[in-house]
Design a protein around this motif. Structure first.
Motif, PDB file in Angstrom:
ATOM      1  N   THR A   1      -3.976  24.652 -40.930  1.00  0.00           N
ATOM      2  CA  THR A   1      -3.979  23.214 -41.173  1.00  0.00           C
ATOM      3  C   THR A   1      -2.843  22.835 -42.109  1.00  0.00           C
ATOM      4  O   THR A   1      -2.065  23.692 -42.542  1.00  0.00           O
ATOM      5  CB  THR A   1      -5.338  22.769 -41.749  1.00  0.00           C
TER       6      THR A   1
ATOM      7  N   ALA B   1      -6.164  22.775 -37.051  1.00  0.00           N
ATOM      8  CA  ALA B   1      -6.836  21.531 -37.443  1.00  0.00           C
ATOM      9  C   ALA B   1      -5.761  20.532 -37.838  1.00  0.00           C
ATOM     10  O   ALA B   1      -5.032  20.748 -38.810  1.00  0.00           O
ATOM     11  CB  ALA B   1      -7.794  21.782 -38.610  1.00  0.00           C
TER      12      ALA B   1
ATOM     13  N   ALA C   1     -11.494  17.177 -39.080  1.00  0.00           N
ATOM     14  CA  ALA C   1     -10.908  18.193 -38.203  1.00  0.00           C
ATOM     15  C   ALA C   1     -11.007  19.587 -38.807  1.00  0.00           C
ATOM     16  O   ALA C   1     -11.326  20.560 -38.111  1.00  0.00           O
ATOM     17  CB  ALA C   1      -9.450  17.853 -37.901  1.00  0.00           C
ATOM     18  N   LEU C   2     -10.736  19.703 -40.103  1.00  0.00           N
ATOM     19  CA  LEU C   2     -10.779  21.019 -40.740  1.00  0.00           C
ATOM     20  C   LEU C   2     -12.186  21.599 -40.700  1.00  0.00           C
ATOM     21  O   LEU C   2     -12.368  22.786 -40.397  1.00  0.00           O
ATOM     22  CB  LEU C   2     -10.289  20.914 -42.186  1.00  0.00           C
TER      23      LEU C   2
ATOM     24  N   ALA D   1     -12.922  22.678 -37.067  1.00  0.00           N
ATOM     25  CA  ALA D   1     -12.176  23.887 -36.720  1.00  0.00           C
ATOM     26  C   ALA D   1     -12.761  25.106 -37.427  1.00  0.00           C
ATOM     27  O   ALA D   1     -12.847  26.199 -36.849  1.00  0.00           O
ATOM     28  CB  ALA D   1     -10.704  23.716 -37.090  1.00  0.00           C
TER      29      ALA D   1
END
Length: 258
Positions: free
Chosen positions: A55, A102, A188-189, A192
């Motif tokens: 990320t 991510a 998103a992180l 993921a």
């Protein structure tokens, strides 16, 4: 100061690799390129790492490619190019543990070296994807070759050719297969990481073998394409000074999102 943050959760087996140059929109300089290559290679020998999340720090960008302040002297021959981004990805460093990207904010240009070598991409609603090469008189070679294997040809061609005039939204990226999941802003992180935790919980030999098999399905085509890239770049790129002029003259807000 290091441009990379790495944390490993020994309980889950998941490592989080963070591009940590938010003031430069996580652009990759030579130091960061070296740190990425070293990290991937170290993971090969660390059995406590069974899956990786990649990320970018901050909210504005995942990665904006090569740092414009980086100067890399090039050979005079059109058949040879020194590209510092060719070794920033996990596959280029012989790592066959699964990597989930991510993405929040911008992912453009050289970011595709990283996204192209991830198993899949999770993006939040702020993510946008574009390739500025043609706008600045540069050939999009390796980036386009990687994206052509993740997206339908017409979509890969459009993102490569439209340059800064157009950005692909997270939703559109999901529709064309570049992104496997779109999350609410800021998630998103976490998403993921949940996926990576699942992968890390399976027998690693089976997971790594599957990663290698998936990549083998792409490898022959990429190898043949990559062999042509140096000459295409050398013949098609404007001189560095002219590229810099175009870059300096860019206008913010001149793009549209689809």
């Amino acid at each position: 100061m290091s441009g990379l943050r790495v944390s490993v959760d020994k309980d889950t087996g998941v490592a989080v690799v963070t591009l940590d140059r938010p003031a430069r929109l996580n652009a990759v300089d030579l130091e960061l390129a070296g740190e990425l290559a070293t990290t991937w290679r170290e993971f090969r020998y660390d059995d406590s790492v069974r899956a990786v999340v990649l990320t970018g720090a901050g909210e504005r960008a995942f990665c904006t490619g090569i740092d414009r302040d980086v100067s890399v002297p090039q050979p005079g021959s059109p058949y040879m190019q020194d590209d510092p981004l060719l070794k920033v990805g996990p596959k280029a460093n012989d790592l066959w543990k699964p990597v989930v990207a991510a993405v929040a904010g911008m992912a453009c240009g050289g970011a595709f070296y990283l996204l192209g070598e991830a198993e899949f991409v999770v993006a939040d609603e702020t993510a946008t994807f574009f390739d500025p090469h043609t706008t600045y008189g540069m050939v999009s070679a390796y980036e386009s070759m990687l994206m052509a294997q993740r997206m339908p040809y017409g979509e890969a061609a459009r993102i490569a050719l439209m340059g800064t005039a157009e950005r692909i939204s997270a939703r559109r990226a999901y529709e064309v297969g570049l992104v496997s999941e779109v999350t609410p802003v800021g998630e998103a992180l976490a998403s993921a990481s949940r996926c990576a935790t699942v992968l890390a919980g399976y027998p690693p030999e089976a997971v790594q073998g599957t990663v290698r098999a998936l990549w083998a399905g792409r490898e022959a085509a990429l190898s043949a394409a990559y062999a042509q890239a140096p000459a295409l770049i050398a013949l098609g790129n404007l001189p560095a000074g002219r590229q810099a002029e175009l870059f300096a003259a860019r206008r913010n807000g001149g793009h549209r999102v689809r």
